[in-house]
Design an enzyme around this catalytic site. Structure first.
Site, short mmCIF file in Angstrom:
data_model
loop_
_atom_site.label_atom_id
_atom_site.label_comp_id
_atom_site.label_asym_id
_atom_site.label_seq_id
_atom_site.Cartn_x
_atom_site.Cartn_y
_atom_site.Cartn_z
N SER A 166 0.86 -1.18 0.00
CA SER A 166 0.00 0.00 0.00
C SER A 166 0.89 1.23 0.00
O SER A 166 2.11 1.13 0.02
CB SER A 166 -0.89 0.01 1.24
OG SER A 166 -0.11 0.37 2.36
N LYS A 167 0.24 2.38 0.01
CA LYS A 167 1.02 3.62 -0.04
C LYS A 167 1.92 3.79 1.19
O LYS A 167 2.90 4.52 1.13
CB LYS A 167 0.09 4.82 -0.18
CG LYS A 167 -0.45 4.94 -1.60
CD LYS A 167 -0.86 6.36 -1.92
CE LYS A 167 -1.22 6.47 -3.39
NZ LYS A 167 -1.98 7.65 -3.73
N ARG A 168 1.56 3.12 2.26
CA ARG A 168 2.40 3.18 3.46
C ARG A 168 3.83 2.73 3.14
O ARG A 168 4.78 3.10 3.83
CB ARG A 168 1.86 2.25 4.55
CG ARG A 168 0.72 2.79 5.37
CD ARG A 168 0.35 1.81 6.46
NE ARG A 168 -0.03 0.49 5.93
CZ ARG A 168 0.71 -0.60 5.99
NH1 ARG A 168 1.89 -0.57 6.57
NH2 ARG A 168 0.28 -1.73 5.47
#
Ligand code: GLU
Length: 463
Positions: free
Chosen positions: A239-241
């Site tokens: 994910s963008k994390r």
């Protein structure tokens, strides 16, 4: 049968690494079999599907060197055809009009929930003959099989089975006449002649639904291949994390596209123990049987390593072109003729250790920089009065020396000897004078690359 694959991204603003991997697998599969690789933009969500988002997908694919055949297909432009197929399904009895209102459906769900039954909606309209239909808004639903199982043979997952009592009569056409996603995908895949659907396994559940539509239309369905998703370095779903997960981020960081293709290919696919390979090899080797069943994990160190290996082995001309493309991509000034030439001569001495294009340019700074060379703090320390004296002593010898490594080693060696120091000790101020740095390629390599006049001038400047 000629192979036709497709990449069918929903434009979300950038090309995600997972999407890029899916595109690559489809591209490799088609290219290795003389087939066609098509692009379909799934732009039915009009709010999100801006021209910019579509453009970002094109840019990401082109940046990676993945070309598609023909024009990209816009799913949104095909709604009339999707509706036509829904009508054909009404005609062949595999779909029906359902007049249940949203309130009725909700009430039925509530009742089912209260009684602890499955909340799948069973439409009371499934068996009502058309003669008894009201003149009211309706949706078109698939007349899905009630008993037994829906089975697909997946080239990656093996046989996958769903109990039909777990699958409701999905909506194909909404009451406003617009097609649902599930219908659109099947109609488009059919009309585009897709023979292999290779995509992330987040779509596996959709495959059951889609297979039902293929079968209801009597169309011969494609080979299904659902690839496990990519996980981050921490083993969690990407994910963008996890930071940069867009292909364009990687390209901007200066990884050669060929290295990225190599890296992405190895995310979930393998060919024996082969780690470093060029795209032609991947095209030749790629097969669905080489796709693993467990999620691949991102590994930045491995990416750096692979990238370094590609940079080391790429022909210099190709490297130069890659660097120039990267400068354009990152809106930096291009190389003028002098710097291009200097870089070409420096490449053989710097490409061994570089991991990315900017890394390579940094290592070639001695060739690219022009006088006066500004020493950094560490280099300035090497240029103490005694060292500067030795540089002054060295320059006249260089004026007359033949410009070969042997002679240069000899000349520098003799000056060091005269001062009773090791050659390495004298190399330090030379390094500082030529590159303004303390870590550089060998001083003799640098001298050979920049030539006599520039060497003498830089040493004189420093002395
Ligand atoms: N549009 C879907 C996505 O971006 C892919 C659909 C498909 O490959 O069937 O996830």
């Amino acid at each position: 049968m000629a192979v036709v694959t497709r990449f069918a991204p929903s434009p979300t603003g950038y090309l995600h690494i997972g999407g890029a991997r899916t595109a690559l697998f489809n591209w490799l599969y088609a290219r290795g079999r003389g087939g066609r690789f098509l692009l379909r933009i799934e732009d039915t969500d009009r709010a999100r599907s801006t021209p910019e988002a579509t453009e970002a997908i094109y840019r990401g694919l082109r940046g990676l060197g993945l070309d598609w055949d023909g024009e990209a297909v816009s799913q949104a432009s095909r709604v009339a055809r999707h509706a036509e197929v829904a009508r054909a399904m009404l005609d062949n009895g595999s779909a029906y009009k359902c007049f249940a209102t949203p309130e009725e459906i909700e009430a039925a769900r509530e009742a089912a929930r209260a009684e602890g039954r499955s909340t799948h909606f069973s439409s009371p309209w499934r068996d009502v003959p058309p003669a008894e239909h009201p003149d009211a808004p309706f949706v078109v639903r698939l007349c899905a099989p009630r008993e037994g199982q829906t089975v697909i043979e997946d080239a990656v997952q093996g046989r996958v089975t769903w109990d039909n009592d777990q699958l409701d009569d999905m909506v194909l056409l909404r009451s406003d006449g617009t097609p649902t996603y599930m219908l659109a995908v099947v109609v488009d895949d059919h009309d585009m002649g897709i023979t292999h659907v290779i995509r992330g396994d987040d779509h596996l559940a959709n495959a059951a639904r889609q297979a039902q539509i293929w079968r209801a239309m009597g169309w011969s369905e494609p080979v299904w291949a659902h690839i496990p998703l990519i996980h981050g370095e921490d083993g969690k779903k990407l994910s963008k994390r996890h930071g940069a997960v867009g292909v364009e981020d990687w390209l901007e960081r200066g990884y050669p596209p060929a290295a990225l293709r190599n890296y992405l290919a190895r995310l979930g696919w393998s060919h024996g123990d082969d780690e470093v390979f060029v795209t032609e090899q991947a095209i030749e080797w790629f097969d669905l049987s080489g796709i693993g069943r467990s999620p691949a994990r991102l590994d930045g160190k491995k990416l750096d390593h692979l990238s370094g290996r590609h940079i080391t082995t790429m022909p210099d001309e190709e490297l130069l072109e890659g660097i120039e493309a990267w400068l354009v991509l990152t809106t930096q000034p291009g190389l003028d003729a002098r710097r291009r030439d200097a870089l070409r001569r420096a490449l053989p001495f710097v490409k061994e250790r570089a991991k990315t294009y900017p890394d390579l340019l940094d290592k070639a700074i001695f060739a690219l920089a022009s006088r006066p060379i500004e020493p950094d703090a560490a280099a300035a320390k090497c240029l103490d009065p005694k060292s500067r004296g030795m540089l002054a002593e060295l320059t006249p010898h260089l004026h007359n020396a033949s410009w070969t490594r042997e002679t240069l080693e000899d000349v520098v060696g003799r000056v060091a000897e005269a001062h009773n120091i090791k050659l390495g000790k004298l190399a330090q101020p030379i390094r500082a004078a030529l590159a303004g740095r303390t870590a550089t390629p060998s001083v003799f390599d640098m001298m050979l690359v920049i030539g006599r006049d520039e060497t003498v001038a830089r040493l004189t400047d420093a002395a």
